[in-house]
Design a protein around this motif. Sequence first.
Motif, PDB file in Angstrom:
ATOM      1  N   ARG A 270       0.836  -1.202   0.000  1.00  0.00           N
ATOM      2  CA  ARG A 270       0.000   0.000   0.000  1.00  0.00           C
ATOM      3  C   ARG A 270       0.869   1.249   0.000  1.00  0.00           C
ATOM      4  N   PRO A 271       0.248   2.385  -0.402  1.00  0.00           N
ATOM      5  CA  PRO A 271      -1.151   2.587  -0.793  1.00  0.00           C
ATOM      6  C   PRO A 271      -1.423   2.098  -2.214  1.00  0.00           C
ATOM      7  N   TYR A 272      -2.664   1.702  -2.468  1.00  0.00           N
ATOM      8  CA  TYR A 272      -3.080   1.285  -3.800  1.00  0.00           C
ATOM      9  C   TYR A 272      -3.275   2.540  -4.660  1.00  0.00           C
ATOM     10  N   THR A 273      -2.701   2.537  -5.845  1.00  0.00           N
ATOM     11  CA  THR A 273      -2.738   3.736  -6.699  1.00  0.00           C
ATOM     12  C   THR A 273      -4.158   4.213  -6.973  1.00  0.00           C
ATOM     13  N   VAL A 274      -5.046   3.290  -7.332  1.00  0.00           N
ATOM     14  CA  VAL A 274      -6.400   3.686  -7.734  1.00  0.00           C
ATOM     15  C   VAL A 274      -7.143   4.351  -6.578  1.00  0.00           C
ATOM     16  N   GLU A 275      -6.899   3.907  -5.344  1.00  0.00           N
ATOM     17  CA  GLU A 275      -7.522   4.536  -4.179  1.00  0.00           C
ATOM     18  C   GLU A 275      -6.819   5.842  -3.827  1.00  0.00           C
ATOM     19  N   HIS A 276      -5.500   5.861  -3.964  1.00  0.00           N
ATOM     20  CA  HIS A 276      -4.725   7.022  -3.549  1.00  0.00           C
ATOM     21  C   HIS A 276      -5.031   8.250  -4.400  1.00  0.00           C
ATOM     22  N   VAL A 277      -5.155   8.069  -5.708  1.00  0.00           N
ATOM     23  CA  VAL A 277      -5.419   9.241  -6.554  1.00  0.00           C
ATOM     24  C   VAL A 277      -6.806   9.815  -6.275  1.00  0.00           C
ATOM     25  N   ALA A 278      -7.764   8.947  -5.943  1.00  0.00           N
ATOM     26  CA  ALA A 278      -9.098   9.435  -5.595  1.00  0.00           C
ATOM     27  C   ALA A 278      -9.052  10.218  -4.286  1.00  0.00           C
ATOM     28  N   GLU A 279      -8.273   9.731  -3.329  1.00  0.00           N
ATOM     29  CA  GLU A 279      -8.125  10.438  -2.052  1.00  0.00           C
ATOM     30  C   GLU A 279      -7.453  11.794  -2.257  1.00  0.00           C
ATOM     31  N   LEU A 280      -6.473  11.856  -3.171  1.00  0.00           N
ATOM     32  CA  LEU A 280      -5.828  13.138  -3.462  1.00  0.00           C
ATOM     33  C   LEU A 280      -6.860  14.150  -3.961  1.00  0.00           C
ATOM     34  N   ALA A 281      -7.684  13.714  -4.904  1.00  0.00           N
ATOM     35  CA  ALA A 281      -8.692  14.617  -5.463  1.00  0.00           C
ATOM     36  C   ALA A 281      -9.665  15.087  -4.386  1.00  0.00           C
ATOM     37  N   THR A 297       8.750  -0.523 -20.341  1.00  0.00           N
ATOM     38  CA  THR A 297       8.021  -0.487 -21.600  1.00  0.00           C
ATOM     39  C   THR A 297       6.539  -0.282 -21.319  1.00  0.00           C
ATOM     40  N   ASP A 298       5.895   0.610 -22.055  1.00  0.00           N
ATOM     41  CA  ASP A 298       4.466   0.794 -21.871  1.00  0.00           C
ATOM     42  C   ASP A 298       3.722  -0.487 -22.233  1.00  0.00           C
ATOM     43  N   CYS A 299       2.686  -0.775 -21.444  1.00  0.00           N
ATOM     44  CA  CYS A 299       1.999  -2.055 -21.543  1.00  0.00           C
ATOM     45  C   CYS A 299       0.567  -1.895 -21.035  1.00  0.00           C
ATOM     46  N   ILE A 300      -0.132  -2.999 -20.834  1.00  0.00           N
ATOM     47  CA  ILE A 300      -1.518  -2.941 -20.397  1.00  0.00           C
ATOM     48  C   ILE A 300      -1.647  -2.226 -19.058  1.00  0.00           C
ATOM     49  N   GLU A 301      -0.652  -2.413 -18.173  1.00  0.00           N
ATOM     50  CA  GLU A 301      -0.707  -1.798 -16.847  1.00  0.00           C
ATOM     51  C   GLU A 301      -0.553  -0.281 -16.894  1.00  0.00           C
ATOM     52  N   THR A 302       0.069   0.230 -17.931  1.00  0.00           N
ATOM     53  CA  THR A 302       0.241   1.686 -18.030  1.00  0.00           C
ATOM     54  C   THR A 302      -0.771   2.297 -18.995  1.00  0.00           C
ATOM     55  N   LEU A 303      -0.901   1.740 -20.176  1.00  0.00           N
ATOM     56  CA  LEU A 303      -1.749   2.340 -21.205  1.00  0.00           C
ATOM     57  C   LEU A 303      -3.236   2.195 -20.901  1.00  0.00           C
ATOM     58  N   GLU A 304      -3.620   1.080 -20.292  1.00  0.00           N
ATOM     59  CA  GLU A 304      -5.035   0.876 -19.990  1.00  0.00           C
ATOM     60  C   GLU A 304      -5.338   1.122 -18.514  1.00  0.00           C
ATOM     61  N   GLU A 305      -4.524   0.565 -17.611  1.00  0.00           N
ATOM     62  CA  GLU A 305      -4.839   0.707 -16.189  1.00  0.00           C
ATOM     63  C   GLU A 305      -4.586   2.131 -15.685  1.00  0.00           C
ATOM     64  N   ILE A 306      -3.379   2.658 -15.898  1.00  0.00           N
ATOM     65  CA  ILE A 306      -3.093   4.018 -15.413  1.00  0.00           C
ATOM     66  C   ILE A 306      -3.864   5.059 -16.206  1.00  0.00           C
ATOM     67  N   ASN A 307      -3.748   4.981 -17.515  1.00  0.00           N
ATOM     68  CA  ASN A 307      -4.361   6.023 -18.343  1.00  0.00           C
ATOM     69  C   ASN A 307      -5.853   5.802 -18.564  1.00  0.00           C
ATOM     70  N   GLY A 308      -6.377   4.711 -17.986  1.00  0.00           N
ATOM     71  CA  GLY A 308      -7.804   4.437 -18.082  1.00  0.00           C
ATOM     72  C   GLY A 308      -8.451   4.401 -16.709  1.00  0.00           C
ATOM     73  N   GLU A 309      -8.334   3.256 -16.035  1.00  0.00           N
ATOM     74  CA  GLU A 309      -8.993   3.060 -14.740  1.00  0.00           C
ATOM     75  C   GLU A 309      -8.547   4.070 -13.681  1.00  0.00           C
ATOM     76  N   ILE A 310      -7.247   4.287 -13.573  1.00  0.00           N
ATOM     77  CA  ILE A 310      -6.727   5.168 -12.525  1.00  0.00           C
ATOM     78  C   ILE A 310      -7.058   6.626 -12.842  1.00  0.00           C
ATOM     79  N   ARG A 311      -6.948   7.007 -14.097  1.00  0.00           N
ATOM     80  CA  ARG A 311      -7.358   8.360 -14.500  1.00  0.00           C
ATOM     81  C   ARG A 311      -8.846   8.591 -14.178  1.00  0.00           C
ATOM     82  N   GLU A 312      -9.681   7.604 -14.508  1.00  0.00           N
ATOM     83  CA  GLU A 312     -11.111   7.740 -14.263  1.00  0.00           C
ATOM     84  C   GLU A 312     -11.415   7.861 -12.777  1.00  0.00           C
ATOM     85  N   ALA A 313     -10.703   7.100 -11.936  1.00  0.00           N
ATOM     86  CA  ALA A 313     -10.925   7.184 -10.491  1.00  0.00           C
ATOM     87  C   ALA A 313     -10.587   8.575  -9.987  1.00  0.00           C
ATOM     88  N   PHE A 314      -9.515   9.151 -10.495  1.00  0.00           N
ATOM     89  CA  PHE A 314      -9.104  10.502 -10.096  1.00  0.00           C
ATOM     90  C   PHE A 314     -10.134  11.540 -10.540  1.00  0.00           C
TER      91      PHE A 314
END
Length: 351
Positions: A270-281, A297-314
């Motif tokens: 911890r902290p989990y990124t998806v929860e942490h960015v929401a708490e920041l906001a 290397t950019d991959c599913i964890e960066t292009l889809e998870e960070i730039n998708g799920e984590i961005r949306e949570a924020f």
Amino acid sequence: MPKDTTAASRPDHAPADHPAIPQAKVGVLVANLGTPDGHDYWSMRRYLNQFLSDKRVIDYPAWKWQPLLQAIILTKRPFTSGANYRSIWNNDANESPMLTLTKQQIGKLAEACAARWGDRVMVDFCMRYGNPSTESVLTRMVQAGCDRIVFLPLYPQYAGATTATANDQLFRALMKQFRQPAVRTVAEYFERPDYIDALAQSVERTLKGHRPQKLVCSYHGMPKRYLMQGDPYHCQCQKTTRLLAERLGWPEDALDTTFQSVFGSEEWLRPYTVEHVAELAQRGITDIAVISPAFATDCIETLEEINGEIREAFEHAGGKGFTYVPCLNDDDAHIALLTDLVAENLGGWVD
């Protein structure tokens, strides 16, 4: 994919029926995480089965884990994971972005090595999961005459579930070789000044002088239990963030260390990124940038998870400004770093 053009020949003074032997050379084999061959159900199932059956990734007893994996997880997860891959798929090349970017990285690394050592060094890459497999590429390099190989897992920080499992797979592949090459494995490189400098340059280049309220350094996750068992990954991630802050000239509290890609029910780092960015906001920190230093290397964890799920949570929590800082990929500073790593590990093998 790199090709070897050196012709094999019969050794001088050998009998006429002696098999031809290729010119001896040194190999550089770079290992990345892996990618499915496609985003359809069966391609995803094969890939996920290989990944989630790795004891370095999921260390539960097989009698307990495999029935759950085969009967439940692999009947559902290929659909959701396939949809995620489909959203970022390189349709022109019909391959994942990770495979496209890895080819570009290795192409530039091969050029840099050729400029230094000519045809004495052969550079290629493999994937721990999926294709090209470690075994197939190792076999090709041995057949091309590589009697010494530098093996470079493309992970800046060491973790049992990344670096160690890549090495494990290499050693398993070596067991099948009649003539085994000598092998050197490259250690983690998270605290090298040239790595930290390459990260800082990528931040500066992406942000173009703008400094967000927070730079979130999101690393791939792992169960907290692994840390307690002695895995150094968590400590190396923390140090990476601290060194990056020093190089940027930012206060340490301007950067946060978080962990993503949580799987299963047990507690992970911890902290989990998806929860942490929401708490920041929710706390009024509405302008952030996110970088993922554990991925080369950019991959599913960066292009889809960070730039998708984590961005949306924020953004859902009230965030306004979200900037994703890409992985180092085939950036010139990254290729120079990898070339120097190779050179250091070739010491005594190539002048």
